[in-house]
Write an enzyme that holds these catalytic residues in place. Structure first.
Site, PDB file in Angstrom:
ATOM      1  NE  ARG A 234      42.310  42.127  41.197  1.00  0.00           N
ATOM      2  CZ  ARG A 234      42.206  41.119  42.062  1.00  0.00           C
ATOM      3  NH1 ARG A 234      43.287  40.540  42.542  1.00  0.00           N
ATOM      4  NH2 ARG A 234      41.021  40.675  42.423  1.00  0.00           N
ATOM      5  CD  GLU A 263      45.996  38.092  36.457  1.00  0.00           C
ATOM      6  OE1 GLU A 263      47.015  38.636  36.876  1.00  0.00           O
ATOM      7  OE2 GLU A 263      45.145  37.526  37.181  1.00  0.00           O
ATOM      8  CG  HIS A 281      46.010  36.098  40.163  1.00  0.00           C
ATOM      9  ND1 HIS A 281      45.253  37.078  39.583  1.00  0.00           N
ATOM     10  CD2 HIS A 281      45.686  36.120  41.485  1.00  0.00           C
ATOM     11  CE1 HIS A 281      44.491  37.662  40.498  1.00  0.00           C
ATOM     12  NE2 HIS A 281      44.737  37.089  41.665  1.00  0.00           N
TER      13      HIS A 281
HETATM   14  C1  8YV Z   1      41.982  34.830  43.569  1.00  0.00           C
HETATM   15  C2  8YV Z   1      42.189  37.310  44.094  1.00  0.00           C
HETATM   16  O1  8YV Z   1      43.080  34.202  42.969  1.00  0.00           O
HETATM   17  O2  8YV Z   1      41.223  37.545  46.191  1.00  0.00           O
HETATM   18  C3  8YV Z   1      41.445  38.066  45.114  1.00  0.00           C
HETATM   19  O3  8YV Z   1      41.086  39.207  44.856  1.00  0.00           O
HETATM   20  O4  8YV Z   1      42.551  37.833  43.090  1.00  0.00           O
HETATM   21  C4  8YV Z   1      42.549  35.917  44.360  1.00  0.00           C
HETATM   22  O5  8YV Z   1      42.343  35.524  45.654  1.00  0.00           O
HETATM   23  C5  8YV Z   1      40.976  35.039  42.567  1.00  0.00           C
HETATM   24  O6  8YV Z   1      39.947  35.877  42.917  1.00  0.00           O
HETATM   25  C6  8YV Z   1      40.426  33.678  42.179  1.00  0.00           C
HETATM   26  O7  8YV Z   1      39.831  33.800  41.021  1.00  0.00           O
END
Ligand code: 8YV
Length: 315
Positions: A234, A263, A281
């Site tokens: 993150r 983002e 992302h």
């Molecule tokens: C995804 C993510 O892109 O797993 C996570 O925490 O950030 C990613 O796998 C996201 O959650 C999809 O919206």
């Protein structure tokens, strides 16, 4: 059976949307022009939230849904869900661990290779004719055999390290304690010391208030002008202003980033830097993994409303 009313925070692929619509009354918050009015209207009947890792569920949203029972996150990271608010009201929270681990690790390793070997620039060199007019592409840095640091040896960090072992890299990691399963890899508790002995530093920590800006000035300086920072966790784990300064002045060699503060609107300073690889992302963004994530989101919601145990509970 009456379908539960679910607040949907972001879009899903059609293969998830259709089965969600079959089992639940989906209310698309992300499409509402006037979000406050929309919440006022549907909030009182909402019993579940279907969200995405980066969107979570804020205290305001949770408060607007007095009958809320469960938040199902499409993602392993649940840092954007206000867990304190959920805990207080006994609201259950689920995420999608495990199914995305290998894809996220793959992308992190790919980012290291692409950036270190200059693969994007090399393709441009071919396509814009530089190869013919200017000659040989500038030499880049090797990956195999060099020193990799893993900041956070959880499920994703472990899969990254396993892959790097295949490149005969010297692997070290930081975590709250040494891990039994990490035999052969050096445990270095202090992230600054880890960065100081690393050519490549992978950030694979689950984000929380405690890890905010764990990669700050000291870690970045220790990684140094020859070092590369790779973030597949993150944005909040890194002090972005410090990172941008260091990339602009050459105090840090380069960075490969899949996540950004604010983002998808990232700080425009990133866009003019020659020493960054920027990704939208999408570390978990394969058809296979996203199908598995979508199924877990639905199965957790279905289990909750059927009074059965949650498959992957966080709370
Ligand atoms: C995804 C993510 O892109 O797993 C996570 O925490 O950030 C990613 O796998 C996201 O959650 C999809 O919206």
């Amino acid at each position: 059976m009456i379908k539960p009313d679910i607040l949907q925070m972001g879009p899903y692929p059609e293969w998830d949307q259709a089965p969600l619509e079959t089992s639940f009354n989906m209310h698309r918050y992300f499409e509402a022009a006037d979000k406050e009015a929309f919440l006022r209207e549907v909030g009182p009947k909402i019993t579940g939230i279907a969200t995405r890792g980066e969107l979570g569920a804020s205290a305001d949203i949770i408060q607007a849904c007095p009958k809320l029972e469960v938040v199902s996150v499409y993602g392993v990271g649940f840092d954007a869900v206000d867990l304190a608010a959920c805990r207080e009201r006994g609201i259950r929270v689920t995420n999608t661990p495990d199914v995305l681990t290998n894809d996220v690790a793959d992308l992190g390793v790919a980012m290291m290779l692409v950036q270190s070997r200059g693969i994007i620039g090399a393709e441009t060199w071919v396509k814009d004719g530089s190869w013919a007019t200017k000659g040989l592409y500038p030499l880049k840095r090797r990956v195999w055999g060099r020193r990799a640091g893993i900041l956070g040896l959880g499920r994703i960090g472990f899969e990254v390290a396993k892959r790097l072992a295949g490149f005969d890299m010297e692997i070290a990691y930081s975590d709250v304690s040494a891990k039994e399963f990490a035999a052969g890899w050096d445990f270095i508790a202090d992230p600054v010391a880890l960065a100081a002995r690393s050519d490549f530093l992978f950030v694979t920590l689950a984000a929380s208030a405690a890890t905010r800006h764990i990669v700050g000035a000291k870690v970045i300086e220790a990684l140094g002008p020859e070092g590369m920072l790779i973030n597949i966790s993150r944005a909040s784990n890194i002090d972005e202003e410090v990172l941008l300064d260091a990339l602009e002045t050459g105090k840090l060699g380069s960075a490969a980033l899949d996540v950004f503060e604010g983002e998808p609107k990232l700080n425009p300073r990133f866009l003019s830097l020659p020493n960054v690889l920027l990704q939208p992302h999408h570390a978990s963004g394969t058809v296979e993994t996203r199908k598995a994530m979508g199924k877990l989101v639905r199965d957790n919601l279905a289990a909750h409303f059927a009074g059965e145990p949650l498959l992957t509970p966080v709370l």
